[in-house]
Design a protein around this motif. Sequence first.
Motif, PDB file in Angstrom:
ATOM      1  N   LEU A  11       0.819  -1.211   0.000  1.00  0.00           N
ATOM      2  CA  LEU A  11       0.000   0.000   0.000  1.00  0.00           C
ATOM      3  C   LEU A  11       0.856   1.266   0.000  1.00  0.00           C
ATOM      4  O   LEU A  11       0.458   2.303  -0.535  1.00  0.00           O
ATOM      5  CB  LEU A  11      -0.942   0.006   1.208  1.00  0.00           C
ATOM      6  N   VAL A  12       2.010   1.193   0.599  1.00  0.00           N
ATOM      7  CA  VAL A  12       2.891   2.363   0.699  1.00  0.00           C
ATOM      8  C   VAL A  12       3.782   2.495  -0.546  1.00  0.00           C
ATOM      9  O   VAL A  12       4.360   3.546  -0.786  1.00  0.00           O
ATOM     10  CB  VAL A  12       3.740   2.260   1.987  1.00  0.00           C
ATOM     11  N   LEU A  13       3.843   1.471  -1.357  1.00  0.00           N
ATOM     12  CA  LEU A  13       4.727   1.460  -2.520  1.00  0.00           C
ATOM     13  C   LEU A  13       4.513   2.630  -3.482  1.00  0.00           C
ATOM     14  O   LEU A  13       5.494   3.234  -3.919  1.00  0.00           O
ATOM     15  CB  LEU A  13       4.610   0.119  -3.252  1.00  0.00           C
ATOM     16  N   PRO A  14       3.273   3.026  -3.829  1.00  0.00           N
ATOM     17  CA  PRO A  14       3.127   4.181  -4.728  1.00  0.00           C
ATOM     18  C   PRO A  14       3.686   5.474  -4.150  1.00  0.00           C
ATOM     19  O   PRO A  14       4.304   6.268  -4.859  1.00  0.00           O
ATOM     20  CB  PRO A  14       1.606   4.292  -4.926  1.00  0.00           C
ATOM     21  N   ILE A  15       3.512   5.666  -2.846  1.00  0.00           N
ATOM     22  CA  ILE A  15       4.071   6.860  -2.202  1.00  0.00           C
ATOM     23  C   ILE A  15       5.586   6.818  -2.264  1.00  0.00           C
ATOM     24  O   ILE A  15       6.237   7.832  -2.561  1.00  0.00           O
ATOM     25  CB  ILE A  15       3.578   6.961  -0.746  1.00  0.00           C
ATOM     26  N   ILE A  16       6.151   5.663  -2.006  1.00  0.00           N
ATOM     27  CA  ILE A  16       7.605   5.502  -2.061  1.00  0.00           C
ATOM     28  C   ILE A  16       8.117   5.790  -3.468  1.00  0.00           C
ATOM     29  O   ILE A  16       9.121   6.472  -3.654  1.00  0.00           O
ATOM     30  CB  ILE A  16       8.019   4.086  -1.613  1.00  0.00           C
ATOM     31  N   LEU A  17       7.430   5.271  -4.473  1.00  0.00           N
ATOM     32  CA  LEU A  17       7.869   5.475  -5.854  1.00  0.00           C
ATOM     33  C   LEU A  17       7.832   6.954  -6.239  1.00  0.00           C
ATOM     34  O   LEU A  17       8.752   7.450  -6.898  1.00  0.00           O
ATOM     35  CB  LEU A  17       7.021   4.642  -6.815  1.00  0.00           C
ATOM     36  N   VAL A  18       6.809   7.668  -5.815  1.00  0.00           N
ATOM     37  CA  VAL A  18       6.734   9.107  -6.103  1.00  0.00           C
ATOM     38  C   VAL A  18       7.864   9.841  -5.390  1.00  0.00           C
ATOM     39  O   VAL A  18       8.540  10.705  -5.973  1.00  0.00           O
ATOM     40  CB  VAL A  18       5.354   9.669  -5.692  1.00  0.00           C
ATOM     41  N   LEU A  19       8.099   9.494  -4.123  1.00  0.00           N
ATOM     42  CA  LEU A  19       9.184  10.144  -3.377  1.00  0.00           C
ATOM     43  C   LEU A  19      10.558   9.820  -3.968  1.00  0.00           C
ATOM     44  O   LEU A  19      11.438  10.685  -4.006  1.00  0.00           O
ATOM     45  CB  LEU A  19       9.130   9.736  -1.907  1.00  0.00           C
ATOM     46  N   VAL A  20      10.735   8.597  -4.438  1.00  0.00           N
ATOM     47  CA  VAL A  20      12.010   8.229  -5.064  1.00  0.00           C
ATOM     48  C   VAL A  20      12.204   9.018  -6.358  1.00  0.00           C
ATOM     49  O   VAL A  20      13.312   9.496  -6.643  1.00  0.00           O
ATOM     50  CB  VAL A  20      12.078   6.706  -5.314  1.00  0.00           C
ATOM     51  N   PHE A  21      11.145   9.194  -7.126  1.00  0.00           N
ATOM     52  CA  PHE A  21      11.239   9.982  -8.356  1.00  0.00           C
ATOM     53  C   PHE A  21      11.606  11.434  -8.040  1.00  0.00           C
ATOM     54  O   PHE A  21      12.485  12.012  -8.682  1.00  0.00           O
ATOM     55  CB  PHE A  21       9.912   9.912  -9.114  1.00  0.00           C
ATOM     56  N   ILE A  22      10.959  12.026  -7.039  1.00  0.00           N
ATOM     57  CA  ILE A  22      11.284  13.398  -6.629  1.00  0.00           C
ATOM     58  C   ILE A  22      12.715  13.465  -6.114  1.00  0.00           C
ATOM     59  O   ILE A  22      13.454  14.404  -6.418  1.00  0.00           O
ATOM     60  CB  ILE A  22      10.280  13.891  -5.571  1.00  0.00           C
ATOM     61  N   TRP A  23      13.130  12.448  -5.343  1.00  0.00           N
ATOM     62  CA  TRP A  23      14.487  12.423  -4.800  1.00  0.00           C
ATOM     63  C   TRP A  23      15.524  12.357  -5.931  1.00  0.00           C
ATOM     64  O   TRP A  23      16.556  13.025  -5.863  1.00  0.00           O
ATOM     65  CB  TRP A  23      14.636  11.227  -3.866  1.00  0.00           C
ATOM     66  N   LEU A  24      15.247  11.567  -6.965  1.00  0.00           N
ATOM     67  CA  LEU A  24      16.178  11.482  -8.092  1.00  0.00           C
ATOM     68  C   LEU A  24      16.295  12.817  -8.824  1.00  0.00           C
ATOM     69  O   LEU A  24      17.390  13.219  -9.233  1.00  0.00           O
ATOM     70  CB  LEU A  24      15.751  10.385  -9.057  1.00  0.00           C
ATOM     71  N   ILE A  25      15.170  13.514  -8.983  1.00  0.00           N
ATOM     72  CA  ILE A  25      15.209  14.830  -9.626  1.00  0.00           C
ATOM     73  C   ILE A  25      16.024  15.805  -8.786  1.00  0.00           C
ATOM     74  O   ILE A  25      16.883  16.532  -9.305  1.00  0.00           O
ATOM     75  CB  ILE A  25      13.780  15.348  -9.873  1.00  0.00           C
ATOM     76  N   VAL A  26      15.768  15.823  -7.476  1.00  0.00           N
ATOM     77  CA  VAL A  26      16.508  16.731  -6.586  1.00  0.00           C
ATOM     78  C   VAL A  26      17.985  16.374  -6.583  1.00  0.00           C
ATOM     79  O   VAL A  26      18.840  17.266  -6.642  1.00  0.00           O
ATOM     80  CB  VAL A  26      15.913  16.684  -5.159  1.00  0.00           C
ATOM     81  N   LYS A  27      18.311  15.097  -6.537  1.00  0.00           N
ATOM     82  CA  LYS A  27      19.715  14.672  -6.529  1.00  0.00           C
ATOM     83  C   LYS A  27      20.417  15.092  -7.819  1.00  0.00           C
ATOM     84  O   LYS A  27      21.560  15.545  -7.787  1.00  0.00           O
ATOM     85  CB  LYS A  27      19.798  13.159  -6.337  1.00  0.00           C
ATOM     86  N   THR A  28      19.736  14.969  -8.951  1.00  0.00           N
ATOM     87  CA  THR A  28      20.315  15.381 -10.226  1.00  0.00           C
ATOM     88  C   THR A  28      20.550  16.887 -10.256  1.00  0.00           C
ATOM     89  O   THR A  28      21.621  17.349 -10.664  1.00  0.00           O
ATOM     90  CB  THR A  28      19.396  14.970 -11.387  1.00  0.00           C
ATOM     91  N   LEU A  29      19.559  17.644  -9.822  1.00  0.00           N
ATOM     92  CA  LEU A  29      19.705  19.107  -9.815  1.00  0.00           C
ATOM     93  C   LEU A  29      20.815  19.562  -8.869  1.00  0.00           C
ATOM     94  O   LEU A  29      21.591  20.468  -9.194  1.00  0.00           O
ATOM     95  CB  LEU A  29      18.381  19.770  -9.438  1.00  0.00           C
ATOM     96  N   VAL A  30      20.900  18.937  -7.694  1.00  0.00           N
ATOM     97  CA  VAL A  30      21.952  19.305  -6.744  1.00  0.00           C
ATOM     98  C   VAL A  30      23.324  18.946  -7.304  1.00  0.00           C
ATOM     99  O   VAL A  30      24.282  19.720  -7.169  1.00  0.00           O
ATOM    100  CB  VAL A  30      21.703  18.642  -5.370  1.00  0.00           C
ATOM    101  N   SER A  31      23.440  17.812  -7.949  1.00  0.00           N
ATOM    102  CA  SER A  31      24.724  17.418  -8.531  1.00  0.00           C
ATOM    103  C   SER A  31      25.152  18.382  -9.643  1.00  0.00           C
ATOM    104  O   SER A  31      26.322  18.773  -9.721  1.00  0.00           O
ATOM    105  CB  SER A  31      24.647  16.002  -9.089  1.00  0.00           C
ATOM    106  N   LEU A  32      24.215  18.768 -10.491  1.00  0.00           N
ATOM    107  CA  LEU A  32      24.537  19.745 -11.537  1.00  0.00           C
ATOM    108  C   LEU A  32      24.911  21.088 -10.930  1.00  0.00           C
ATOM    109  O   LEU A  32      25.847  21.751 -11.390  1.00  0.00           O
ATOM    110  CB  LEU A  32      23.354  19.912 -12.489  1.00  0.00           C
ATOM    111  N   TYR A  33      24.184  21.487  -9.891  1.00  0.00           N
ATOM    112  CA  TYR A  33      24.493  22.766  -9.240  1.00  0.00           C
ATOM    113  C   TYR A  33      25.858  22.718  -8.564  1.00  0.00           C
ATOM    114  O   TYR A  33      26.566  23.724  -8.528  1.00  0.00           O
ATOM    115  CB  TYR A  33      23.403  23.133  -8.232  1.00  0.00           C
ATOM    116  N   GLU A  34      26.252  21.559  -8.019  1.00  0.00           N
ATOM    117  CA  GLU A  34      27.583  21.427  -7.411  1.00  0.00           C
ATOM    118  C   GLU A  34      28.674  21.686  -8.441  1.00  0.00           C
ATOM    119  O   GLU A  34      29.656  22.378  -8.161  1.00  0.00           O
ATOM    120  CB  GLU A  34      27.765  20.032  -6.816  1.00  0.00           C
ATOM    121  N   ILE A  35      28.500  21.145  -9.631  1.00  0.00           N
ATOM    122  CA  ILE A  35      29.498  21.339 -10.687  1.00  0.00           C
ATOM    123  C   ILE A  35      29.562  22.803 -11.095  1.00  0.00           C
ATOM    124  O   ILE A  35      30.640  23.405 -11.176  1.00  0.00           O
ATOM    125  CB  ILE A  35      29.185  20.435 -11.892  1.00  0.00           C
TER     126      ILE A  35
END
Length: 95
Positions: A11-35
Amino acid sequence: MIILKGLKKLLVLPIILVLVFIWLIVKTLVSLYEIVHGIVYLFVIIFSILLIAVYGDWLQTGLLAVIGFTSFLLLAVGVLGEVMLESIIKLIWSF
């Protein structure tokens, strides 16, 4: 009991998947901003040294330092958001 835990995770899996997708976007943006931050901050330091050496202009050097500090704070907020999302995902998944 095992079936209930599996059902909760299902039941919690869809929430986790949405949060993981948001986390991947944030991680990508932070990594690009670090460079970009590293490259821009290198130029800020070079321009600060040149401004002091050539013109003796401490005011503009201070302004460049404030801009560099502000960009570092923005980077720190991005990393904090990334870590908070990761901890929320782990907390929800362990529930």
